[in-house]
Design a protein around this motif. Sequence first.
Motif, short mmCIF file in Angstrom:
data_model
loop_
_atom_site.label_atom_id
_atom_site.label_comp_id
_atom_site.label_asym_id
_atom_site.label_seq_id
_atom_site.Cartn_x
_atom_site.Cartn_y
_atom_site.Cartn_z
N VAL A 1 0.86 -1.18 0.00
CA VAL A 1 0.00 0.00 0.00
C VAL A 1 0.90 1.23 0.00
CG1 VAL A 1 -1.74 1.27 1.32
CG2 VAL A 1 -1.84 -1.23 1.18
N ASN A 2 0.80 2.03 -1.05
CA ASN A 2 1.73 3.15 -1.21
C ASN A 2 1.27 4.39 -0.46
OD1 ASN A 2 -0.47 3.62 -2.91
ND2 ASN A 2 0.74 4.60 -4.50
N ARG A 3 0.56 4.21 0.63
CA ARG A 3 0.02 5.31 1.43
C ARG A 3 0.33 5.09 2.90
NH1 ARG A 3 -2.06 8.61 -2.81
NH2 ARG A 3 -2.46 7.13 -4.49
N LEU A 4 -0.04 6.06 3.69
CA LEU A 4 -0.06 5.89 5.14
C LEU A 4 -1.46 5.44 5.53
CD1 LEU A 4 0.96 6.30 8.09
CD2 LEU A 4 0.19 8.67 7.89
N GLU A 5 -1.55 4.39 6.33
CA GLU A 5 -2.83 3.99 6.91
C GLU A 5 -2.92 4.63 8.29
OE1 GLU A 5 -6.14 3.20 7.69
OE2 GLU A 5 -5.80 1.67 6.15
N PHE A 6 -3.87 5.53 8.45
CA PHE A 6 -4.05 6.15 9.77
C PHE A 6 -5.53 6.28 10.10
CE2 PHE A 6 -4.15 9.20 6.62
CZ PHE A 6 -3.89 10.53 6.92
N GLY A 7 -6.23 5.21 9.75
CA GLY A 7 -7.63 5.11 10.13
C GLY A 7 -8.61 5.19 8.98
N GLN A 8 -8.14 5.60 7.79
CA GLN A 8 -9.06 5.82 6.68
C GLN A 8 -9.39 4.56 5.90
OE1 GLN A 8 -5.86 6.02 6.51
NE2 GLN A 8 -5.05 6.72 4.56
N GLY A 9 -8.67 3.47 6.14
CA GLY A 9 -9.04 2.19 5.56
C GLY A 9 -8.36 1.79 4.27
N GLU B 1 -15.93 34.92 11.51
CA GLU B 1 -14.65 34.75 12.19
C GLU B 1 -14.37 33.27 12.40
OE1 GLU B 1 -14.37 37.01 15.84
OE2 GLU B 1 -15.87 38.44 15.10
N PHE B 2 -13.13 32.88 12.08
CA PHE B 2 -12.71 31.49 12.26
C PHE B 2 -11.36 31.47 12.98
CE2 PHE B 2 -15.33 31.73 8.48
CZ PHE B 2 -16.26 30.71 8.69
N PRO B 3 -11.21 30.66 14.02
CA PRO B 3 -9.97 30.64 14.78
C PRO B 3 -8.95 29.66 14.20
CG PRO B 3 -11.53 29.16 15.80
CD PRO B 3 -12.23 29.76 14.60
N TYR B 4 -7.75 29.69 14.75
CA TYR B 4 -6.79 28.62 14.47
C TYR B 4 -7.34 27.31 15.04
CZ TYR B 4 -3.19 32.15 13.41
OH TYR B 4 -2.47 33.17 12.86
N LEU B 5 -7.03 26.20 14.38
CA LEU B 5 -7.43 24.88 14.86
C LEU B 5 -6.24 23.94 14.84
CD1 LEU B 5 -10.84 24.34 13.00
CD2 LEU B 5 -10.50 24.99 15.39
N ALA B 6 -6.11 23.14 15.89
CA ALA B 6 -5.05 22.13 15.96
C ALA B 6 -5.56 20.81 15.39
CB ALA B 6 -4.60 21.93 17.40
N HIS B 7 -4.65 19.97 14.92
CA HIS B 7 -5.05 18.69 14.33
C HIS B 7 -5.41 17.65 15.39
CE1 HIS B 7 -2.67 20.69 11.19
NE2 HIS B 7 -3.34 19.97 10.31
N THR B 8 -4.67 17.63 16.47
CA THR B 8 -4.89 16.74 17.62
C THR B 8 -5.23 15.29 17.25
OG1 THR B 8 -7.20 17.51 17.81
CG2 THR B 8 -5.55 18.58 19.20
N PRO B 9 -4.39 14.61 16.47
CA PRO B 9 -4.63 13.18 16.28
C PRO B 9 -4.48 12.44 17.60
CG PRO B 9 -2.45 13.79 15.49
CD PRO B 9 -3.15 15.07 15.82
N ALA C 1 -0.28 4.88 11.80
CA ALA C 1 -0.43 6.09 12.60
C ALA C 1 -1.84 6.20 13.17
CB ALA C 1 -0.11 7.33 11.78
N GLY C 2 -1.92 6.78 14.33
CA GLY C 2 -3.21 6.99 15.00
C GLY C 2 -3.78 8.35 14.68
N GLY C 3 -4.12 8.57 13.41
CA GLY C 3 -4.67 9.85 12.98
C GLY C 3 -3.59 10.78 12.47
N GLY C 4 -4.03 11.88 11.88
CA GLY C 4 -3.10 12.86 11.36
C GLY C 4 -3.81 14.10 10.84
#
Length: 743
Positions: free
Chosen positions: A81-89, A354-362, A411-414
């Motif tokens: 699999v030429n990708r990262l698997e991080f929950g998307q299947g 108005e929109f704030p900064y958002l963190a990714h928080t995996p 990976a556990g999210g990203g």
Amino acid sequence: MRIEWMQQETQVDTPKNVEAAGGVSRRGFMKAGAVAGGGLVLGFFLPTGGRFAQAQQAQAKVYQPNAFLHISTDNRVTVQVNRLEFGQGVQTSLPMLIAEELDADWSKVNGALAPAGNQYKDPAFGIQITGGSGSIAHSYIQYREIGARARAMLIAAAAEQWKVPAEQVRTSRSMLLGPAGQKASYGSMADAAMRQPVPASVKLKDPKDFQFIGKPMKRLDAAVKSNGKQQFGMDFKAPNSKVAVVARPPVFGAKVAKFDASKAKAIKGVIEVLPVSTDRGGNGVVVIADGYWPAKMGRDALVIEWDTSAVEKVSSSAQMASYKALAQQAGKPARKADTSKLAGAAKKISAVYEFPYLAHTPMEPLNCVVDLRADGCTVWAGSQFQTIDQGAIAATAGLKPEQVVLNTMMAGGGFGRRAVPSSDYLVEAVNVAKVWRAAGKTEPVKVIWSREDDIKGGYYRPSHVHRADLGLDDKGNIVAWDHVIVGQSIISGTPFEAMMVKDGIDATMVEGMGEPYEVPLNLSAHTVKANVPVLWWRSVGSTHTAFVMETLIDEAAHAAGMDPVAYRKKLIGEKGKRHLAALDLAVAKSGYGKKALPKGQAWGVAVHESFNTAIAYVVVASVKNGVPKLHKVTAGVHCNQAVNPLTIEAQIQGAALMGLGMTLPGAAITLKDGVVEQQNFSDYTLARMTDMPVIDVHIVPSNDPPTGMGEPGLPPLAPAFANALFKLTGKRLRKLPFDLASA
């Protein structure tokens, strides 16, 4: 069993005829020698695609394979699999594509995450990447053709051995079947198949004959993830490795003036305390120890005096005020339309968003294991950006890219955080390894980020302000729309700038604006600079543009006295057929307009396209004691061919919940004097199980090639929720997260 991956380049002649859609030239084919244990290995490069691939192909003259299929003698089918698997299947969906055309026994199929390598580049982007919701969309033909070619080679080998015409050989569940009752497993025929020429032309299955594609298939990694046996990057430990924890500057790009390490060194298990270069030209202090806890305790014991004199110190309140002021002026034009009818419009809508900064928080914070040697470097990390990361690691270590082995870890999210053009956390980890070696140590080091490090570590979804002025005639038609966006660019200064920044406008900042409606939108943007590192965040610009578009269209429908679904359908043009199909499906399945809701509940609607997939949400919400509650979401999804409906359902559910999280109080990254004020889930809100609504997912049937699914489920959720809340409160929500009290 050991699989050996080929690194050499190849170049062969181009065929005159390629039958499969998105045909592949012989230039892209390579037939490998037998691997240990024997078997068939096949791969190819698809030299077609989007602007990224086109830009790279202008320079490339030699192509390498980017995917491999291994059929072993014991009949096991291993798909790289030429990708990262991080929950998307993708570790299930991509093998499904090969298995479909191969006629494989699904119980014998498994996926393995490919390391960094030119042969694994995304066919459209031209780099190895997991992003842009492109895994299935870009590799749909690529992986099917690998399976089809492998099947053809197996058939040719059997026909030769049985001395029968190839057209008389059938396949089923990894078995070859001859006209006189002959039988052979794929595994037994794999070595002979290896000696067959790779066919230049293959015919792919008709969708009516699909056995796997379009069927709900359980995840291949479900069991190991459920029983705790799955190894993620955070779990991996190289032999004899040590753990490193870095004290980073409190203001981005700041430097250490001086530090006292005496208390840190006194902690049992701490081995070294060293200065180290960090991201954005700053530096910090790394504590290296026998394990994470002594390393963290050592960092906590450091006494550091920081020099922040040379860096900008952003404060969110002042930044937002400046954005609002700037939004009152026209920016650089992104889309032009006549605004002269605004002055005489029968009805007007003026809004500032108005929109704030958002963190990714995996769920899994950043981590990286580095084994740096004089002649090479081996890295283990959950990378979304293997090509760029491999190059950055090499440059930092003073090596050539081919001297770097980058192993892709589960990976556990990203959500984009592991795809950074600067490769920040990997470069930092290599810098740690360099100072460790300079101190005379040779063991591998594992750099671990804490949750606090992750939330304060930057590369946020940018903060934005939108200013909109709409004019409607007496029939409710939008006759003029003037719109300005203010925010930081996530593309400027990256390798993608030449392709995605045009006339000073970052394409991601304005994506989704105006679509899919036929409206006279005059759009401009101001790109500002700030000492806050920013990056794509799941669904990129659509995280804010969809909210603005879908709440304004809803507001225009209300001003026109029309049902919001009917108003949308009136405005959606010829290019919006897939939007209409998704919207009609969501409306029909939800009971909107036909079913009476309980007292205190209301419908909300939104439809948006991102990554070529149209998603419509019909939601049901309520407000109790001033607190909004989302009860149910009905999704209409038009992603063309659904490869694995179970994966699509999971992606919609996860993306919708993440979109809901944007609306919750506390879902914002704020800065004061350059310092991020949030540090953990106690003060940075994520949606939790108690927030989860019922989510019903319905897919529009289609046999057209699939479009992206990882991100499109996020953008329409917040505006659909906001539109329902308007019906309940009469208040138009102009900012995220929601604040009903001040609306």
